[in-house]
Design an enzyme around this catalytic site. Structure first.
Site, PDB file in Angstrom:
ATOM      1  N   THR A  64     -10.003 -17.109   4.898  1.00  0.00           N
ATOM      2  CA  THR A  64      -9.142 -16.144   5.578  1.00  0.00           C
ATOM      3  C   THR A  64      -8.606 -16.739   6.875  1.00  0.00           C
ATOM      4  O   THR A  64      -8.762 -17.949   7.122  1.00  0.00           O
ATOM      5  CB  THR A  64      -9.899 -14.796   5.762  1.00  0.00           C
ATOM      6  OG1 THR A  64      -8.980 -13.817   6.251  1.00  0.00           O
ATOM      7  CG2 THR A  64     -11.077 -14.913   6.723  1.00  0.00           C
ATOM      8  N   LYS A  97      -5.992 -20.343   5.922  1.00  0.00           N
ATOM      9  CA  LYS A  97      -5.448 -20.216   4.563  1.00  0.00           C
ATOM     10  C   LYS A  97      -4.425 -21.302   4.216  1.00  0.00           C
ATOM     11  O   LYS A  97      -4.243 -21.634   3.055  1.00  0.00           O
ATOM     12  CB  LYS A  97      -4.837 -18.816   4.366  1.00  0.00           C
ATOM     13  CG  LYS A  97      -5.897 -17.741   4.306  1.00  0.00           C
ATOM     14  CD  LYS A  97      -5.317 -16.349   4.337  1.00  0.00           C
ATOM     15  CE  LYS A  97      -4.966 -15.853   2.977  1.00  0.00           C
ATOM     16  NZ  LYS A  97      -4.750 -14.379   2.961  1.00  0.00           N
ATOM     17  N   ASP A 133      -3.875 -13.319  -3.534  1.00  0.00           N
ATOM     18  CA  ASP A 133      -3.337 -12.173  -2.780  1.00  0.00           C
ATOM     19  C   ASP A 133      -2.259 -11.433  -3.580  1.00  0.00           C
ATOM     20  O   ASP A 133      -2.207 -10.203  -3.581  1.00  0.00           O
ATOM     21  CB  ASP A 133      -2.761 -12.635  -1.436  1.00  0.00           C
ATOM     22  CG  ASP A 133      -3.843 -12.981  -0.427  1.00  0.00           C
ATOM     23  OD1 ASP A 133      -4.949 -12.401  -0.504  1.00  0.00           O
ATOM     24  OD2 ASP A 133      -3.594 -13.848   0.434  1.00  0.00           O
ATOM     25  N   ALA A 175       7.688 -10.640   7.158  1.00  0.00           N
ATOM     26  CA  ALA A 175       7.956 -11.947   6.536  1.00  0.00           C
ATOM     27  C   ALA A 175       6.870 -12.959   6.915  1.00  0.00           C
ATOM     28  O   ALA A 175       7.130 -14.136   7.063  1.00  0.00           O
ATOM     29  CB  ALA A 175       9.334 -12.446   6.960  1.00  0.00           C
ATOM     30  N   ASN A 206      12.684  -8.109   8.576  1.00  0.00           N
ATOM     31  CA  ASN A 206      11.663  -8.595   9.506  1.00  0.00           C
ATOM     32  C   ASN A 206      12.212  -8.543  10.923  1.00  0.00           C
ATOM     33  O   ASN A 206      13.389  -8.807  11.159  1.00  0.00           O
ATOM     34  CB  ASN A 206      11.273 -10.036   9.162  1.00  0.00           C
ATOM     35  CG  ASN A 206      10.004 -10.454   9.865  1.00  0.00           C
ATOM     36  OD1 ASN A 206       9.001  -9.742   9.814  1.00  0.00           O
ATOM     37  ND2 ASN A 206      10.033 -11.594  10.543  1.00  0.00           N
ATOM     38  N   PRO A 219      15.275 -14.601  11.484  1.00  0.00           N
ATOM     39  CA  PRO A 219      15.293 -15.950  10.908  1.00  0.00           C
ATOM     40  C   PRO A 219      14.116 -16.226   9.963  1.00  0.00           C
ATOM     41  O   PRO A 219      14.231 -17.032   9.033  1.00  0.00           O
ATOM     42  CB  PRO A 219      15.253 -16.866  12.135  1.00  0.00           C
ATOM     43  CG  PRO A 219      15.848 -16.053  13.230  1.00  0.00           C
ATOM     44  CD  PRO A 219      15.431 -14.641  12.961  1.00  0.00           C
ATOM     45  N   GLY A 250      -3.744   0.160   1.284  1.00  0.00           N
ATOM     46  CA  GLY A 250      -3.966  -1.283   1.299  1.00  0.00           C
ATOM     47  C   GLY A 250      -5.373  -1.727   0.918  1.00  0.00           C
ATOM     48  O   GLY A 250      -5.596  -2.913   0.658  1.00  0.00           O
TER      49      GLY A 250
HETATM   50  P1  ATR Z   1       0.116 -11.748   7.774  1.00  0.00           P
HETATM   51  O1  ATR Z   1      -0.500 -13.012   7.286  1.00  0.00           O
HETATM   52  O2  ATR Z   1      -0.813 -10.567   7.783  1.00  0.00           O
HETATM   53  O3  ATR Z   1       1.405 -11.446   7.091  1.00  0.00           O
HETATM   54  P2  ATR Z   1       1.581 -12.805  10.032  1.00  0.00           P
HETATM   55  O4  ATR Z   1       1.904 -14.011   9.226  1.00  0.00           O
HETATM   56  O5  ATR Z   1       1.174 -12.968  11.446  1.00  0.00           O
HETATM   57  O6  ATR Z   1       0.404 -11.986   9.341  1.00  0.00           O
HETATM   58  O7  ATR Z   1       2.831 -11.789   9.940  1.00  0.00           O
HETATM   59  C1  ATR Z   1       2.859 -10.580  10.642  1.00  0.00           C
HETATM   60  C2  ATR Z   1       4.097  -9.792  10.252  1.00  0.00           C
HETATM   61  O8  ATR Z   1       4.067  -8.552  10.974  1.00  0.00           O
HETATM   62  C3  ATR Z   1       5.394 -10.483  10.641  1.00  0.00           C
HETATM   63  O9  ATR Z   1       6.407 -10.117   9.728  1.00  0.00           O
HETATM   64  C4  ATR Z   1       5.670  -9.879  12.031  1.00  0.00           C
HETATM   65  O10 ATR Z   1       7.013  -9.894  12.426  1.00  0.00           O
HETATM   66  P3  ATR Z   1       7.607 -11.176  13.226  1.00  0.00           P
HETATM   67  O11 ATR Z   1       7.868 -12.230  12.194  1.00  0.00           O
HETATM   68  O12 ATR Z   1       8.831 -10.663  13.877  1.00  0.00           O
HETATM   69  O13 ATR Z   1       6.539 -11.581  14.213  1.00  0.00           O
HETATM   70  C5  ATR Z   1       5.230  -8.449  11.790  1.00  0.00           C
HETATM   71  N1  ATR Z   1       4.915  -7.763  13.045  1.00  0.00           N
HETATM   72  C6  ATR Z   1       3.785  -7.871  13.777  1.00  0.00           C
HETATM   73  N2  ATR Z   1       3.867  -7.080  14.873  1.00  0.00           N
HETATM   74  C7  ATR Z   1       5.076  -6.478  14.829  1.00  0.00           C
HETATM   75  C8  ATR Z   1       5.753  -5.530  15.660  1.00  0.00           C
HETATM   76  N3  ATR Z   1       5.204  -5.070  16.788  1.00  0.00           N
HETATM   77  N4  ATR Z   1       6.988  -5.126  15.298  1.00  0.00           N
HETATM   78  C9  ATR Z   1       7.571  -5.586  14.158  1.00  0.00           C
HETATM   79  N5  ATR Z   1       6.972  -6.473  13.323  1.00  0.00           N
HETATM   80  C10 ATR Z   1       5.742  -6.907  13.653  1.00  0.00           C
END
Ligand code: ATR
Length: 277
Positions: free
Chosen positions: A66, A70, A107, A134, A157, A161, A245
């Protein structure tokens, strides 16, 4: 090399105290009367390879991986599943009897199995899916949805980008929609998936208006603390089938447990209660 009588497995991460995987696998070991054990393993990046190479010699038949390992585990494993290569991450290691380490990503399997169990009438062919986020979880889910035959994935997202990059990588089936206009895609979607941490206890809420949402749309969240996120509550109030979830976490553990311990475990309400504690 032969495996010892008491097979061991564990979950490797840093930190690891929060992981629900030990409760999950210990429940299954107990339920199926398997004399094995499953332990949390807090491992820093610097010692990841040494620890992973040592585990088979200590009686481990495999491990889950985890955050934050990963992706880096792909460099360590001897063999990667197609799915792990495509997603660019692995969450399940199998220590083979020939000494080789096989890495897989379950996953996407966990996501789809949870969706099928919670929304048996949902069909991939029925229309577009709206995916919010994303990050790493979104990658696995996008690959699984595309594989299942979802005709279009509307991807929103906050950092646009990153969504564009996933489109470039995974193809034209993905249509990037702007984060602040994601609600415009709600009416089009037959499935909505929140893969962000928004709505989790201690995090801000996901501010997505569900105006225009059809009651036929299935809404699912990868967040499971709380089980009923504000997104799921809103969707349920509109008559939608909702899928929480927790099931994704439980189902992603099934293939690993089966490979390590030789029994395909069930995901049911008793397991959900045991993991929730
Ligand atoms: P995971 O492996 O759980 O997907 P991650 O790779 O850190 O974790 O991705 C977190 C996701 O949550 C991303 O899409 C992130 O958006 P950004 O790419 O803009 O960072 C999103 N996320 C986390 N906090 C957020 C917030 N406050 N508002 C909008 N999106 C958020």
């Amino acid at each position: 090399m032969t495996h010892p009588a008491i097979p061991l497995a564990g979950v490797i991460g840093f930190p690891i105290g929060h992981s629900a995987s030990p409760r999950l696998h210990k429940y299954w070991l107990n339920r199926y009367g398997i004399a094995g054990d499953y332990v949390p393993l807090q491992v820093s990046e610097g010692s990841l390879e040494t620890v992973i190479r040592a585990l088979p010699k200590m009686g481990f038949v495999g491990a889950n991986v985890t955050i934050p390992h990963k992706t880096s585990v792909l460099q360590i494993a001897d063999h990667l599943s197609d799915r792990a290569i495509l997603v660019g991450a692995a969450n399940t290691l199998i220590f083979r009897a020939d000494g080789k380490i096989h890495a897989d990503n379950t996953d996407g399997y966990g996501f789809m199995a949870n969706l099928k169990q919670g929304a048996p009438n949902w069909s991939a062919a029925s229309g577009p899916a709206l995916v919010l986020g994303a990050g790493g979880a979104a990658r696995a889910i996008i690959v699984a949805l595309a594989d299942a035959g979802v005709p279009q994935i509307l991807l929103a997202n906050r950092t646009r980008p990153k969504a564009e990059a996933l489109r470039a990588e995974f193809g034209t089936r993905i249509k990037v929609v702007d984060w602040v206009q994601a609600q415009d895609a709600v009416a089009e979607a037959h499935l909505i998936v929140n893969t962000t941490s928004l709505g989790m206890t201690g995090q801000p809420d996901l501010k997505l208006s569900l105006d225009g949402l059809s009651a036929d749309t299935v809404v699912t969240d990868i967040v499971y603390k709380p089980l009923r996120t504000p997104l799921l509550e809103q969707a349920a109030a509109r008559g939608c089938v909702t899928v929480d979830g927790l099931g994704m976490l439980l189902h992603q553990g099934v293939p690993g447990f089966e490979r390590w311990f030789g029994t395909r475990p069930e995901v049911d309400d008793a397991l959900r209660a045991a993991v929730l504690g």
